[in-house]
Scaffold this active site. Structure first.
Site, PDB file in Angstrom:
ATOM      1  N   LYS A 226       0.811  -1.212   0.000  1.00 50.24           N
ATOM      2  CA  LYS A 226       0.000   0.000   0.000  1.00 50.24           C
ATOM      3  C   LYS A 226       0.849   1.270   0.000  1.00 50.24           C
ATOM      4  CE  LYS A 226      -4.374  -1.686   1.860  1.00 50.24           C
ATOM      5  NZ  LYS A 226      -5.354  -1.619   2.973  1.00 50.24           N
ATOM      6  N   ARG A 260      -3.500  -9.970   5.533  1.00 51.80           N
ATOM      7  CA  ARG A 260      -4.122  -9.976   4.202  1.00 51.80           C
ATOM      8  C   ARG A 260      -3.080  -9.468   3.205  1.00 51.80           C
ATOM      9  NH1 ARG A 260      -7.007  -6.529   0.729  1.00 51.80           N
ATOM     10  NH2 ARG A 260      -8.732  -7.573  -0.389  1.00 51.80           N
TER      11      ARG A 260
END
Length: 281
Positions: A226, A260
């Protein structure tokens, strides 16, 4: 000492989370921010699913709508057309796989569970579909409750807090109370890295992650590749695997039970090293 939940009831099968586990990301979308997580047909779905299963994934998270910053909410019918065939294909060829559906819609959640999904991962925490919480209670599946301000399209403009950790904690307390009142037993919390948080706010949240242990719900962390990693390091998502591993290790140290990720093999190795370290005398 807080109570620590060690299993999730996934369609009658108990998923052991006494030690951390890995959730692999499988996106049936053309526009998710990391291109290598995208699958556009049945063959690609099965290839990526098989690779992740071989590498040690515990949950496959299948989503049909991108939640990257600025992403628009697609039509429900289109989301159904993307996600349901993928779930059905994985269940047919890998029937022992535990599948999570990544959706903000109650109707999609219900259809996905009927197709074989065993968990629901909702980035909106029920805020974008008032039927979601009641539907989760009726389905009797574990629910991943994530914090996000506004919607994916506007969330980065909403990254303003007086006391971020306290605000997110209050958010979870309220939502968990509603879910428990409806009879939902298995709730996983996700603080929502990158969802309405600046780069610096994400690292503050990572440092304070252990605060959320008081909620006595397993914690999921989804920071894989991210902005908080690649913007900080001045690279691209494609070059962010090493940074992801570093963040995942910090997350595990602060109480994460589910990682995740896009890269299952590396996350499984990270958990093995963390477990050996934490259990050493």
């Amino acid at each position: 000492m807080f109570y620590e939940q060690t299993t999730l009831n996934c369609g009658g099968r108990l998923l052991d989370i006494s030690k951390p586990v890995v959730m692999g990301i499988l996106n049936t979308t053309p526009d998710s921010f990391f291109k290598d997580s995208r699958v556009s047909d049945k063959k690609m779905v099965l290839q990526l699913a098989e690779r992740m299963i071989t590498e040690g994934v515990s949950i496959l998270d299948i989503g049909g709508m991108s939640s990257r910053p600025g992403a628009a909410i697609i039509e429900e019918a289109e989301e159904m057309q993307r996600v349901l065939p993928a779930i059905e294909a994985v269940i047919k060829y890998f029937p022992s796989t535990i599948i999570s559906v990544d959706t903000i819609r109650a109707n999609v959640a219900r259809a996905a569970v009927e197709a074989g999904a065993m968990l629901v991962n909702d980035i909106s925490a029920g805020n974008l579909d008032e039927k979601m919480f009641v539907t989760i209670a009726e389905l009797g599946v574990p629910y991943i409750l994530m914090h996000m301000k506004d919607t994916p399209k506007t969330m980065q403009k909403a990254a303003v807090y007086d006391d971020m950790t306290h605000e997110i904690l209050d958010f979870f307390i309220e939502k968990i109370g509603v879910l428990r009142g409806l009879g939902v037993k298995d709730i996983v919390i996700d603080a929502g890295f990158g969802f309405g948080k600046t780069v610096s706010q994400n690292y503050e949240l990572l440092r304070k992650l252990s605060v959320f242990k008081m909620l006595e719900c397993p914690m999921l962390v989804g920071a894989s590749r991210k902005t908080m990693i690649w913007k900080l390091l001045d690279i691209t998502p494609e070059l962010s695997l090493n940074g992801t591993t570093a963040v995942n290790m910090l997350a595990l140290s602060n109480g994460a039970k589910i990682l995740r990720v896009h890269d299952v093999k590396e996350a499984v190795e990270t958990i093995k090293i963390y477990t050996a370290y934490s259990e050493s005398s």
